[in-house]
Design a protein around this motif. Structure first.
Motif, PDB file in Angstrom:
ATOM      1  N   UNK A  22     -27.339  38.059   0.987  1.00  0.00           N
ATOM      2  CA  UNK A  22     -28.450  37.717   1.808  1.00  0.00           C
ATOM      3  C   UNK A  22     -29.330  36.430   0.886  1.00  0.00           C
ATOM      4  N   UNK A  23     -28.890  35.380   0.424  1.00  0.00           N
ATOM      5  CA  UNK A  23     -29.209  34.344  -0.333  1.00  0.00           C
ATOM      6  C   UNK A  23     -29.967  33.485   0.342  1.00  0.00           C
ATOM      7  N   UNK A  24     -31.300  33.293   0.493  1.00  0.00           N
ATOM      8  CA  UNK A  24     -31.886  32.338   1.562  1.00  0.00           C
ATOM      9  C   UNK A  24     -31.862  30.925   0.659  1.00  0.00           C
ATOM     10  N   UNK A  25     -31.379  30.881  -0.389  1.00  0.00           N
ATOM     11  CA  UNK A  25     -31.301  29.474  -1.065  1.00  0.00           C
ATOM     12  C   UNK A  25     -30.168  28.735  -0.355  1.00  0.00           C
ATOM     13  N   UNK A  26     -29.303  29.204   0.352  1.00  0.00           N
ATOM     14  CA  UNK A  26     -28.214  28.513   0.863  1.00  0.00           C
ATOM     15  C   UNK A  26     -28.498  28.366   2.325  1.00  0.00           C
ATOM     16  N   UNK A  27     -29.635  28.877   2.764  1.00  0.00           N
ATOM     17  CA  UNK A  27     -29.946  28.675   4.251  1.00  0.00           C
ATOM     18  C   UNK A  27     -29.929  27.213   4.574  1.00  0.00           C
ATOM     19  N   UNK A  28     -29.194  26.714   5.516  1.00  0.00           N
ATOM     20  CA  UNK A  28     -29.170  25.173   5.922  1.00  0.00           C
ATOM     21  C   UNK A  28     -28.012  24.406   5.023  1.00  0.00           C
ATOM     22  N   UNK A  29     -27.667  25.050   3.998  1.00  0.00           N
ATOM     23  CA  UNK A  29     -26.506  24.570   3.352  1.00  0.00           C
ATOM     24  C   UNK A  29     -25.133  24.698   3.862  1.00  0.00           C
ATOM     25  N   UNK A  30     -24.973  25.686   4.535  1.00  0.00           N
ATOM     26  CA  UNK A  30     -23.937  26.202   5.422  1.00  0.00           C
ATOM     27  C   UNK A  30     -24.387  27.208   6.430  1.00  0.00           C
ATOM     28  N   UNK A  31     -23.350  27.729   7.305  1.00  0.00           N
ATOM     29  CA  UNK A  31     -23.678  28.647   8.282  1.00  0.00           C
ATOM     30  C   UNK A  31     -22.298  29.516   8.269  1.00  0.00           C
ATOM     31  N   UNK A  32     -22.260  30.812   8.566  1.00  0.00           N
ATOM     32  CA  UNK A  32     -21.140  31.757   8.838  1.00  0.00           C
ATOM     33  C   UNK A  32     -21.213  32.179   9.867  1.00  0.00           C
ATOM     34  N   UNK A  33     -19.923  32.427  10.666  1.00  0.00           N
ATOM     35  CA  UNK A  33     -19.758  33.129  11.827  1.00  0.00           C
ATOM     36  C   UNK A  33     -18.950  34.474  11.911  1.00  0.00           C
ATOM     37  N   UNK A  34     -19.136  35.170  12.668  1.00  0.00           N
ATOM     38  CA  UNK A  34     -18.388  36.636  12.621  1.00  0.00           C
ATOM     39  C   UNK A  34     -17.520  36.457  13.898  1.00  0.00           C
ATOM     40  N   UNK A  35     -16.231  36.516  13.568  1.00  0.00           N
ATOM     41  CA  UNK A  35     -15.452  36.370  14.771  1.00  0.00           C
ATOM     42  C   UNK A  35     -15.234  37.464  15.856  1.00  0.00           C
ATOM     43  N   UNK A  36     -15.561  38.737  15.340  1.00  0.00           N
ATOM     44  CA  UNK A  36     -15.773  39.983  16.194  1.00  0.00           C
ATOM     45  C   UNK A  36     -16.697  39.861  17.200  1.00  0.00           C
ATOM     46  N   UNK A  37     -17.936  39.362  16.885  1.00  0.00           N
ATOM     47  CA  UNK A  37     -19.120  39.362  17.477  1.00  0.00           C
ATOM     48  C   UNK A  37     -19.357  37.891  18.446  1.00  0.00           C
ATOM     49  N   UNK A  38     -18.756  36.856  17.806  1.00  0.00           N
ATOM     50  CA  UNK A  38     -18.976  35.630  18.405  1.00  0.00           C
ATOM     51  C   UNK A  38     -20.210  35.058  18.255  1.00  0.00           C
ATOM     52  N   UNK A  39     -20.838  35.319  16.850  1.00  0.00           N
ATOM     53  CA  UNK A  39     -22.129  34.878  16.361  1.00  0.00           C
ATOM     54  C   UNK A  39     -22.285  34.265  15.305  1.00  0.00           C
ATOM     55  N   UNK A  40     -23.067  33.125  15.093  1.00  0.00           N
ATOM     56  CA  UNK A  40     -22.996  32.606  13.903  1.00  0.00           C
ATOM     57  C   UNK A  40     -24.499  32.550  13.328  1.00  0.00           C
TER      58      UNK A  40
END
Length: 472
Positions: A22-40
């Motif tokens: 949960x490293x906030x240093x990378x917020x905005x540098x990339x995003x991740x999405x979860x295929x089982x929930x359909x959420x990024x």
């Protein structure tokens, strides 16, 4: 496995480690999405970490949305600081991202964006899709959706007004986009606002302005930024009030559809956090300017910088290490109006105030000491062609010198140096502040290459410590 595939696998494994911690240093540098929930989500999302094989990574929120994922309601990934890459990069993708952030696609379309960059619309589409996973229309759509969410959750404006203020062409397009991005109707999204936004909404009216939290990543040295703004403030256009640590910066804004007045507070830093925000309030004559004004404030306060990358590089230098340790997260402020910054840098504060009073446009509704907009280059070139700012104003007015967010920095520097009255030191300040270049070394003593690509920040550390003379 090819070298490219191996690199991508290793990169994504590193990204997953950032998500897992949960490293906030990378917020905005990339995003991740979860295929089982359909959420990024943003990397620092507090939800349970998904299994690695269910996770996909995206360079932008628009790319995640384009693949059918909707924004997480818990971590609000659309509210993260922008990627620092777009400020660092001087190529066509970096320039395009800065222009899209400024609202050029909404105002001028993809053809207008491509024309400013000097490429065909097809070339711009291809390069953006390859680099960030989305084309200019999708990127602009994601930005409009974020603007709409802010207005829905922090103001009491009617939904129809919000649709057009956010840049949508129709209410139907607005409704469809909100459903696709947030899996909610506009009314449901408004009702789901966090408590702090609901509180702000009760007092947020067109006359009271739009309350905003301008997010940044990592530590942020507010004091030096507000010191600079206070030192440079031009009467009639800007003011800084209050005691150090609790100051308020206010200024007028010339925007594509109208004018604005913004107030930004110097709230105390919260120690031990991975980021924070500056509280701001925007008064706009036309809400269609919200996205553009926010992006210009972000450039002024250098809110999309990556202080971790800057401090890591500069902190490895023996001369700079103690300065970085004393001021982690020191920023390199930009400007809300590049043309204004260039003229002010050339003529100085006293002459700038005279120009404001003589040639600046008087606000229809002055607010306290804020009475004028800084004069446009065309007004200065026409009214005072022989004045100290005349040649520069003429070059800005006729496009010989371009300082907009998509300008080519090297071309702009060459054009500035050809303007009578501008020397290399003045041009270096303009390149740093107006063009947001993080790696500028002014003429004079040699600046080590080891400080690249953050020489602008290195010199700010030296100035803050009294070890480098002022450029102005």
């Amino acid at each position: 496995m090819t070298g490219t595939a191996e690199y991508e696998r290793t990169r994504d494994d590193s990204r997953y480690e950032a998500v897992r911690s949960r490293d906030a240093r990378f917020d905005g540098a990339f995003f991740f999405a979860v295929e089982t929930t359909g959420i990024y989500c943003r990397p620092s999302c507090p939800a349970i970490t998904p299994k690695r094989h269910n996770v996909r990574f995206f360079a932008t929120a628009a790319a995640a949305q384009g693949s059918g994922f909707r924004a997480c309601r818990r971590c609000r990934p659309d509210a993260v600081p922008g990627s620092a890459d777009w400020n660092v990069r001087a190529d066509v993708v970096g320039r395009a991202m800065r222009l899209i952030g400024d609202g050029v696609v909404d105002r001028e379309g993809v053809a207008g964006l491509a024309g400013r960059l000097g490429y065909s619309a097809r070339q711009v589409q291809r390069q953006l899709t390859a680099e960030v996973g989305a084309g200019p229309v999708a990127l602009a759509r994601a930005q409009r959706a974020h603007t709409a969410r802010v207005l829905l959750q922090t103001t009491g404006l009617p939904v129809t007004e919000i649709a057009f203020a956010s840049g949508f062409a129709s209410v139907r397009q607005f409704n469809d986009t909100i459903r696709a991005v947030y899996a909610s109707t506009p009314t449901e999204l408004r009702a789901a606002a966090p408590a702090r936004d609901r509180t702000a909404r009760r007092t947020a009216t067109p006359s009271a302005g739009v309350p905003l939290r301008l997010a940044h990543r990592g530590p942020y040295q507010r004091g030096p930024v507000f010191d600079l703004l206070q030192r440079e403030a031009v009467a009639g256009v800007e003011e800084v009030s209050g005691e150090a640590g609790h100051r308020v910066y206010r200024r007028t804004l010339r925007l594509p559809y109208g004018t604005g007045i913004v107030a930004v507070r110097e709230r105390p830093e919260r120690p031990g956090t991975g980021g924070g925000w500056l509280d701001a309030r925007l008064h706009l004559t036309d809400l269609r300017d919200l996205t553009t004004s926010v992006q210009r404030l972000r450039r002024l306060f250098d809110l999309d910088a990556d202080p971790y990358a800057v401090d890591e590089r500069l902190g490895a230098d023996p001369r700079l290490a103690p300065l970085v340790a004393a001021r982690p997260g020191l920023r390199s402020p930009g400007t809300a109006d590049p043309d204004e910054l260039a003229v002010r840098t050339l003529v100085g504060r006293a002459e700038a105030e005279r120009l404001v009073q003589r040639y600046g446009k008087v606000l229809d509704a002055p607010c306290g000491t804020l009475t004028h907009l800084f004069p446009e280059p065309a007004a200065l070139a026409g009214a005072a062609p022989d004045g100290p700012a005349g040649p520069l104003a003429a070059a800005l007015a006729d496009g010989t010198v371009r300082l907009d967010p998509g300008a080519d920095r090297d071309e702009a520097e060459r054009a500035l140096l050809a303007v009578p009255g501008l020397d290399a030191r003045t041009v270096a300040v303009v390149r740093t502040r107006a063009l947001g270049d993080p790696d500028v070394a002014p003429p004079g003593p040699t600046v080590p290459d080891a400080w690249r690509p953050w020489r602008s920040y290195a010199l700010n550390h030296l100035r803050a410590a009294g070890e480098w003379e002022n450029d102005r």
